[in-house]
Design a protein around this motif. Sequence first.
Motif, mmCIF file in Angstrom:
data_model
loop_
_atom_site.group_PDB
_atom_site.id
_atom_site.type_symbol
_atom_site.label_atom_id
_atom_site.label_comp_id
_atom_site.label_asym_id
_atom_site.label_seq_id
_atom_site.Cartn_x
_atom_site.Cartn_y
_atom_site.Cartn_z
ATOM 1 N N GLN A 154 -15.415 1.075 -15.349
ATOM 2 C CA GLN A 154 -14.768 2.337 -14.979
ATOM 3 C C GLN A 154 -14.065 2.237 -13.626
ATOM 4 O O GLN A 154 -13.005 2.819 -13.425
ATOM 5 N N ARG A 158 -10.130 2.956 -13.134
ATOM 6 C CA ARG A 158 -9.572 3.882 -12.145
ATOM 7 C C ARG A 158 -8.646 3.154 -11.183
ATOM 8 O O ARG A 158 -7.617 3.686 -10.772
ATOM 9 N N GLN A 159 -9.011 1.931 -10.820
ATOM 10 C CA GLN A 159 -8.134 1.163 -9.937
ATOM 11 C C GLN A 159 -6.790 0.891 -10.621
ATOM 12 O O GLN A 159 -5.730 0.994 -9.997
ATOM 13 N N GLN A 161 -5.377 2.668 -13.049
ATOM 14 C CA GLN A 161 -4.570 3.878 -13.211
ATOM 15 C C GLN A 161 -4.054 4.409 -11.862
ATOM 16 O O GLN A 161 -3.095 5.168 -11.817
ATOM 17 N N ALA A 162 -4.723 3.979 -10.768
ATOM 18 C CA ALA A 162 -4.315 4.463 -9.443
ATOM 19 C C ALA A 162 -3.234 3.578 -8.817
ATOM 20 O O ALA A 162 -2.765 3.853 -7.714
ATOM 21 N N SER A 172 -11.175 8.907 -3.284
ATOM 22 C CA SER A 172 -11.069 8.234 -4.590
ATOM 23 C C SER A 172 -11.203 6.724 -4.417
ATOM 24 O O SER A 172 -11.865 6.048 -5.219
ATOM 25 N N ILE A 176 -13.860 4.374 -6.241
ATOM 26 C CA ILE A 176 -13.444 3.223 -7.051
ATOM 27 C C ILE A 176 -14.163 1.946 -6.620
ATOM 28 O O ILE A 176 -14.735 1.231 -7.443
ATOM 29 N N ASP B 38 -16.663 8.804 -16.288
ATOM 30 C CA ASP B 38 -16.040 9.345 -15.089
ATOM 31 C C ASP B 38 -14.892 10.294 -15.510
ATOM 32 O O ASP B 38 -14.134 9.964 -16.433
ATOM 33 N N GLU B 40 -12.063 10.850 -14.481
ATOM 34 C CA GLU B 40 -10.706 10.289 -14.501
ATOM 35 C C GLU B 40 -10.527 9.241 -15.604
ATOM 36 O O GLU B 40 -9.404 8.857 -15.924
ATOM 37 N N VAL B 41 -11.644 8.761 -16.110
ATOM 38 C CA VAL B 41 -11.585 7.774 -17.194
ATOM 39 C C VAL B 41 -11.661 8.488 -18.550
ATOM 40 O O VAL B 41 -11.122 8.026 -19.555
#
Lengths: 336, 336
Positions: A154, A158-159, A161-162, A172, A176, B38, B40-41
Motif C-alpha cells: 500500500q 500511494r507513492q 499515485q503521488a 502523506s 507513505i 488505506d 487512498e488505495v
Amino acid sequence: MTKNTIIAPTKPKLAFELVRPQIRKVEAQIREQVEAFDPEVAPYIDYICKTSGKRIRPALAILTGGALTGQPNSEHIKVGVILELIHMASLVHDDIIDGADTRRDEVTPNARWGNGLAVLLGDALFAHAMTMATDFNSIEICKEVGNASRAVCQGEIRQTQARFDLKLTKDSYFEIIGMKTGALFATATKLAAKVSGADEATQKSLYDAGMTLGTAYQIYDDCLDLVGDENDAGKTLRTDLERGKLTLPLLHILEQADRKQVKVLQSRINEDQFLDLDFMESISPFPPAIHYSVEHGLKLIAEVRQSLDVLPTSKFKDALLSIPDSLEEMLRRCLI
Amino acid sequence: MTKNTIIAPTKPKLAFELVRPQIRKVEAQIREQVEAFDPEVAPYIDYICKTSGKRIRPALAILTGGALTGQPNSEHIKVGVILELIHMASLVHDDIIDGADTRRDEVTPNARWGNGLAVLLGDALFAHAMTMATDFNSIEICKEVGNASRAVCQGEIRQTQARFDLKLTKDSYFEIIGMKTGALFATATKLAAKVSGADEATQKSLYDAGMTLGTAYQIYDDCLDLVGDENDAGKTLRTDLERGKLTLPLLHILEQADRKQVKVLQSRINEDQFLDLDFMESISPFPPAIHYSVEHGLKLIAEVRQSLDVLPTSKFKDALLSIPDSLEEMLRRCLI
C-alpha cells in the motif's frame, strides 16, 4: 571529497559484528528457501536468493531478540529471514516498476528474464514468505506478517499515485514511508519481542522503535538521492525528482514556492517534461531543505532511542543502539 | 452455428441456483474487502473487487460445505472469498503479462493505470487474501492458502518459461495446469471439508476432486481457444499458439511432427515469427487432437465423480456433481 564526507550508507559495524554468526545463518537460510520451490522454478528463485543485501531487517530482529533473551535464537533468525524475503520480493517488483537493469551490480530479474516472469517470481517469493510464517504455529505472527506485507504494497501504491502530485503533503509523505519502509522494520523488532515472550507494552515500544527507525532511514535515503555521491552510494542517484517522487526535502522546497512557480512546475508536468533540480533550486536553495529534513530525521532518531529504553542493558542493546547512532552520523554527513 | 453447438463456458445452473444466496454473500464480501485498505488505495481495490467472475471456486467451497454439513455456513463462504481474491490477484498480474486491455468487457487495471500500479495492486490483494486466512484461527488453513498461492504462481512461472518450448512434454503440461488451475479448485473443496470437520481421508478425496476438476476445466479452456467462437466465449480466442502456449491439443499435434517439421517450427520461433495454426494443421489435422484432449478431459471428469463419492447423498452433492456434468457437456461440444 575527503573520506569523512562520504555520506553513503555504512553498516553499523558494532551491530553486525556482534551477530555475525546469526546473520550468516540468515544468509544460508535465505539461500535454502530455494528447496521449497518446484525444480523448474528453483533456478530463478536461487538467482534472487543469492543477491546480497544489507540485511538490516534480520539484524534488527536478531539484536532485539538477543537484548530480550540474552542470546539470539533460531526464532529470531527466522523472523529476520521471513521479513527479508518479503523485502526481497518487493524489490523484485520495484525494479520492474522503475525499469531498473541492475541492483547492487547484479542484473535485475526483469532485465534478465523480462517483466512477466519477474512479476511472477516476486509473487512466488511473497507467497512463500507468508507461508513460512506459519512455521511459528502462531496465528498472530501470520497476521502481523500479512499486515506488514499489505502495508508495504500500500505504501508503494500511494507513492506511485503521488508521483508528480504537487499537492502531496508532508503528512502523506510520512504515512507513505511509514508503510513502505517503516512497517517491515517495525514488524522485525515487534515479532522478535513477541517470540521472546515479551509483554504487550514492550512489543508496542519495540514496534515504535522499528517504525521510527525505518522512517528516519527513508528520510536519509531521500536526502542521499539529492546530495550523495553515486560512487560511494553504489547506486544511481538524482532519480527521485525525475520519477516525480516528491521526497521530504523537495516537499519542503515546494512549500516555499509561490503560485507562479507552482504553475510553471504544473505545466512542465502536464507537458511531460521531467521535473529538474535546477528549477527546484530556483524556488529555494537545497541546503536549507536538506537541513530541515536532516533535523527531522535526528528528531526521529531521538525517539528511536527512547523507545529502545524498554530493553535491559546488554551488549545486544548497545549494538542495536549503534544502528540509530550510525544513521545519525549518516544524516549529519548529508549537511556537509 | 446453431444454438446447441455453442461451446462457450456455461454456468452449471443447478449448482449456482441452489446456493444463490451464499454466492450473493460472496459477492458482497468481496466488495467489502475494500474497507481493509488505506483510503487512498481503496478506490483502486474497489474497481477490481467490482469486476464480475464466474465464482466457480466459491461455489465449490459452498457446495462441498453444504454436502458435508447439510447447510453451507459463513466459514464455507469465507473459504470461497479468500480463494476468489487470490484468483483475482493472479488475474490482475496475468493481464499485465499478457498485455490484456479488457477482461469481461471491463478495462484491466494495467490498461487503466499502467503496469506499475497493477503489479502493486495485485500484490496488495494477494497479501490481503493471505491475511484474511488468519481469521480462521487455524495455522493449517493459513498453510494451505499459502501453499495454494505459491502453487498458482509457480504454475504461471512454468507456463511462462515453457512458452515456445517445443520439447514441453504432456506430463509437464499436466503439472503446470495442476498448479495454475487445479490448486485453487482443490484448496476450495479441501478447506470446505476441513472447516466442516471432515476427517483426513474425506479432505484428501475432496482435494483430489478439486484438483482433477480444475485440470479438466483447463483442458476445456485450452480446447476452447482453438475451436470456440469468440462471441459466445466472450473473450479473444486463438491466442495460445501465438503466445507460444503449447496446450494439450497442440502438444498432441507436435508429438506427430517429424524432424523436418520440428526444425521448421524451431526456425520460425528463432526468427521471432509467430507460430500459426495453419502450420500446425499441416502437421496433423486439428479434429483428432481435440478429440484426444476431450477424451482425456472426460476421463478426468469420471475421476472427479469418483472422488465425490465420499460425500453423502444430498441436494448439495447433486448440485456439486452438476459442475462436472456441465463441464462434460462443454467438452463434448468441442468435438462438433
